[in-house]
Design an enzyme around this catalytic site. Structure first.
Site, PDB file in Angstrom:
ATOM      1  N   ASN A  22       9.056  17.147  28.856  1.00 42.48           N
ATOM      2  CA  ASN A  22      10.226  17.861  29.377  1.00 42.48           C
ATOM      3  C   ASN A  22      10.446  19.067  28.475  1.00 42.48           C
ATOM      4  O   ASN A  22      10.935  18.930  27.348  1.00 42.48           O
ATOM      5  CB  ASN A  22      11.456  16.944  29.377  1.00 42.48           C
ATOM      6  CG  ASN A  22      12.691  17.621  29.951  1.00 42.48           C
ATOM      7  OD1 ASN A  22      12.632  18.758  30.430  1.00 42.48           O
ATOM      8  ND2 ASN A  22      13.813  16.943  29.900  1.00 42.48           N
ATOM      9  N   ARG A 103       8.498  17.009  33.856  1.00 45.23           N
ATOM     10  CA  ARG A 103       9.753  17.160  34.569  1.00 45.23           C
ATOM     11  C   ARG A 103       9.912  18.633  34.919  1.00 45.23           C
ATOM     12  O   ARG A 103       9.917  19.494  34.044  1.00 45.23           O
ATOM     13  CB  ARG A 103      10.928  16.698  33.708  1.00 45.23           C
ATOM     14  CG  ARG A 103      12.261  16.817  34.438  1.00 45.23           C
ATOM     15  CD  ARG A 103      13.435  16.544  33.530  1.00 45.23           C
ATOM     16  NE  ARG A 103      14.694  16.630  34.256  1.00 45.23           N
ATOM     17  CZ  ARG A 103      15.883  16.620  33.675  1.00 45.23           C
ATOM     18  NH1 ARG A 103      15.987  16.522  32.362  1.00 45.23           N
ATOM     19  NH2 ARG A 103      16.985  16.715  34.402  1.00 45.23           N
ATOM     20  N   HIS A 191      19.009  16.097  39.146  1.00 43.31           N
ATOM     21  CA  HIS A 191      19.000  14.768  38.502  1.00 43.31           C
ATOM     22  C   HIS A 191      18.337  13.711  39.383  1.00 43.31           C
ATOM     23  O   HIS A 191      18.592  12.518  39.228  1.00 43.31           O
ATOM     24  CB  HIS A 191      20.428  14.320  38.127  1.00 43.31           C
ATOM     25  CG  HIS A 191      21.018  15.074  36.988  1.00 43.31           C
ATOM     26  ND1 HIS A 191      22.334  15.487  36.984  1.00 43.31           N
ATOM     27  CD2 HIS A 191      20.480  15.508  35.822  1.00 43.31           C
ATOM     28  CE1 HIS A 191      22.594  16.149  35.867  1.00 43.31           C
ATOM     29  NE2 HIS A 191      21.481  16.175  35.141  1.00 43.31           N
ATOM     30  N   GLY A 220      26.143  13.100  31.378  1.00 43.31           N
ATOM     31  CA  GLY A 220      25.567  13.442  30.090  1.00 43.31           C
ATOM     32  C   GLY A 220      25.882  14.887  29.785  1.00 43.31           C
ATOM     33  O   GLY A 220      26.858  15.443  30.299  1.00 43.31           O
ATOM     34  N   GLY A 222      24.296  17.277  30.888  1.00 40.07           N
ATOM     35  CA  GLY A 222      24.313  17.681  32.293  1.00 40.07           C
ATOM     36  C   GLY A 222      24.879  16.522  33.079  1.00 40.07           C
ATOM     37  O   GLY A 222      24.564  15.367  32.787  1.00 40.07           O
ATOM     38  N   ARG A 251      28.348  23.628  30.624  1.00 36.54           N
ATOM     39  CA  ARG A 251      28.373  24.242  31.953  1.00 36.54           C
ATOM     40  C   ARG A 251      29.718  23.997  32.627  1.00 36.54           C
ATOM     41  O   ARG A 251      30.336  22.956  32.442  1.00 36.54           O
ATOM     42  CB  ARG A 251      27.232  23.691  32.810  1.00 36.54           C
ATOM     43  CG  ARG A 251      25.879  24.248  32.444  1.00 36.54           C
ATOM     44  CD  ARG A 251      24.763  23.575  33.203  1.00 36.54           C
ATOM     45  NE  ARG A 251      24.090  22.563  32.402  1.00 36.54           N
ATOM     46  CZ  ARG A 251      23.190  21.710  32.863  1.00 36.54           C
ATOM     47  NH1 ARG A 251      22.861  21.731  34.143  1.00 36.54           N
ATOM     48  NH2 ARG A 251      22.628  20.825  32.069  1.00 36.54           N
ATOM     49  N   MET A 294      30.538  14.521  23.879  1.00 38.96           N
ATOM     50  CA  MET A 294      31.649  13.656  24.250  1.00 38.96           C
ATOM     51  C   MET A 294      32.063  12.729  23.113  1.00 38.96           C
ATOM     52  O   MET A 294      33.261  12.510  22.884  1.00 38.96           O
ATOM     53  CB  MET A 294      31.269  12.843  25.493  1.00 38.96           C
ATOM     54  CG  MET A 294      32.361  11.895  25.975  1.00 38.96           C
ATOM     55  SD  MET A 294      33.897  12.736  26.495  1.00 38.96           S
ATOM     56  CE  MET A 294      33.404  13.340  28.124  1.00 38.96           C
ATOM     57  N   GLY A 339      23.682   9.663  29.206  1.00 35.19           N
ATOM     58  CA  GLY A 339      24.130   9.452  27.836  1.00 35.19           C
ATOM     59  C   GLY A 339      25.584   9.076  27.719  1.00 35.19           C
ATOM     60  O   GLY A 339      25.966   8.204  26.916  1.00 35.19           O
ATOM     61  N   ILE A 340      26.449   9.709  28.513  1.00 32.20           N
ATOM     62  CA  ILE A 340      27.875   9.378  28.506  1.00 32.20           C
ATOM     63  C   ILE A 340      28.135   8.161  29.383  1.00 32.20           C
ATOM     64  O   ILE A 340      28.816   7.218  28.986  1.00 32.20           O
ATOM     65  CB  ILE A 340      28.715  10.580  28.985  1.00 32.20           C
ATOM     66  CG1 ILE A 340      28.583  11.764  28.027  1.00 32.20           C
ATOM     67  CG2 ILE A 340      30.182  10.182  29.142  1.00 32.20           C
ATOM     68  CD1 ILE A 340      29.220  13.040  28.537  1.00 32.20           C
ATOM     69  N   GLY A 341      27.596   8.171  30.569  1.00 26.55           N
ATOM     70  CA  GLY A 341      27.880   7.106  31.520  1.00 26.55           C
ATOM     71  C   GLY A 341      27.500   5.723  31.019  1.00 26.55           C
ATOM     72  O   GLY A 341      28.221   4.749  31.245  1.00 26.55           O
ATOM     73  N   GLU A 390      14.334   8.544  32.969  1.00 24.91           N
ATOM     74  CA  GLU A 390      13.606   9.518  33.778  1.00 24.91           C
ATOM     75  C   GLU A 390      12.152   9.639  33.349  1.00 24.91           C
ATOM     76  O   GLU A 390      11.262   9.856  34.179  1.00 24.91           O
ATOM     77  CB  GLU A 390      14.304  10.869  33.685  1.00 24.91           C
ATOM     78  CG  GLU A 390      15.697  10.884  34.284  1.00 24.91           C
ATOM     79  CD  GLU A 390      16.618  11.912  33.644  1.00 24.91           C
ATOM     80  OE1 GLU A 390      17.021  12.835  34.349  1.00 24.91           O
ATOM     81  OE2 GLU A 390      16.927  11.762  32.444  1.00 24.91           O
TER      82      GLU A 390
END
Length: 411
Positions: A22, A103, A191, A220, A222, A251, A294, A339-341, A390
């Site tokens: 990636n 990716r 995604h 995340g 993103g 963003r 976060m 990462g956040i979720g 991913e």
């Protein structure tokens, strides 16, 4: 050029390991997998600060032990990929590299599946750079670098947009003049590799994905959400670009287009300045004035701007989640990933609390304790936290496309 909408697996069979790449503007994230089931991860790592002083090349094995950690100037992606490919040959205990999977953010309207890289494909993907200017050029640089270093090594491009080819036509439309749609100005969604992995993970866990109405929240740096019906994408929060939908690390998320016109006409900003503002200076960073991360913001409960940034993120996530249920006609399951979720219980709680009218009964104790299912037993809607992968999804595509087989033991 015309690319096949469904590529057939290559007729040749290779054996060995699969490298997943990636590429970003100044970094290459990578993972190395053995081709055998269940695609065990051999290495994970990154090459960072490409083109800058004091670059770093580091990798760990499946147990987290350091394989290598080197520093020094790394001039460009060509140099970085040569370092990586040479290191695999030196340190990977005899595993022969059989193929590389990349990716690629944008596959355009033609690519609805992974595709073996050819010169014609590269030429078409270069035409999509204006649709993903901050991602596509670097994805293509990685492909070119591998080709330069190992011309005979097969490469497969896996697209973040491919999973969303199942979007109904109405979900792809913007309210701009029709001729712009024909020129590629439409909603694509991103995604997709993460959403594809989650669908696969649910099926492996015996969830009847084909019958359930599911919202997956990939949160995340993103961030986006996807509504799934029959295991297929029917609506998503990102659209034409990776700017749309939820606010992200840097963003902006959804924005009144009049703001962009105002910044150009009244504030005298250039297109490049506006692009940098929307992609690099907005989101959690812009709202907090402190950090795009976060976890950093959650650790600043005494700073009003940090608290408000978190609350704004969760408010927008809750609003988008509820809106996606309109495309589904209801809701049976919510999956948090990214990462956040997958790792921020406080964020999951702030999003779910207040959605009881959708049938969500949230279990705060399960959530705080890191349980995979964080809804209460009485909840009509199942709520889960599942890590995404991913890279493994890309490796799976490469193996299937090229019929890669495990290397012979003792080779």
């Amino acid at each position: 050029m015309t690319e096949p909408r469904r590529s057939r697996p290559a007729s040749t069979t290779a054996s060995g390991a699969i490298l997943v790449i990636n590429c970003g503007s100044s970094s290459v994230k990578f993972a190395l997998f053995a081709a055998e089931e269940p695609l065990p991860r051999l290495w994970s790592g990154a090459i960072e600060r490409i083109g800058l002083a004091n670059g770093r090349f580091h990798a760990v094995d499946a147990e987290g032990a350091t394989v290598l950690d080197e520093t020094g100037d790394i001039a460009d992606h060509d140099t970085a990929l040569r370092l990586l490919l040479d290191a695999i040959e030196r340190h990977s205990s005899g595993a022969r590299l059989a193929a590389v999977g990349h990716r690629v953010v944008h596959g355009g309207p033609e690519c609805d599946c992974p595709v073996v890289v050819t010169a014609a494909l590269e030429a078409r993907l270069r035409q999509l750079i204006p649709l993903a200017p901050l991602h596509q050029p670097h994805n293509l640089a990685g492909i070119a670098a591998v080709r330069s270093a190992r011309p005979s090594l097969p490469q497969v491009a896996c697209f973040d947009t491919a999973f969303h080819h199942s979007l109904p036509r109405l979900a792809t439309l913007t309210a701009l003049p029709r001729e712009l749609y024909e020129q590629g100005v439409r909603r694509y969604g991103f995604h997709g590799l993460s959403y594809e992995y989650i669908v696969d993970a649910l099926r492996r866990d015996s969830v009847d994905v084909n019958r359930e109405r599911i919202v997956v929240a990939h949160l995340g740096n993103g961030a986006s959400m996807c509504a799934l019906k029959g295991g297929r994408s029917v609506e998503t929060t990102m659209g034409f670009s990776t700017l749309a939908g939820l606010p992200m690390g840097t963003r902006c998320g959804d924005l009144d287009p009049g703001i962009v016109l105002y910044l150009l006409a009244e504030k005298g900003m250039t297109v490049e300045q506006v692009q940098h503002l929307l992609y690099e200076e907005s989101g959690l960073l812009g709202l907090s004035g402190a950090s795009r991360n976060m976890q950093d913001l959650l650790a600043r409960p005494a700073e009003p701007a940090a608290v408000e940034a978190v609350e704004a993120f969760c408010y927008q996530a809750r609003r988008h989640l509820a809106a996606l249920t309109a495309a589904l006609g209801g809701l049976d399951r919510v999956v948090f990933t990214g990462g956040i979720g997958a790792n921020a219980p406080a964020v999951r709680a702030k999003i779910c609390v207040g959605l009881e009218y959708l049938g969500i009964a949230f279990d705060a104790e399960r959530n705080a304790g890191g349980a995979p299912t964080i809804s209460a037993e009485k909840s009509r809607v199942v709520v889960e936290a599942i890590p995404t992968d991913e890279e493994r999804m890309i490796a799976r595509h490469v193996r299937d496309m090229l019929a890669v087989k495990p290397a012979a033991r003792g080779a």
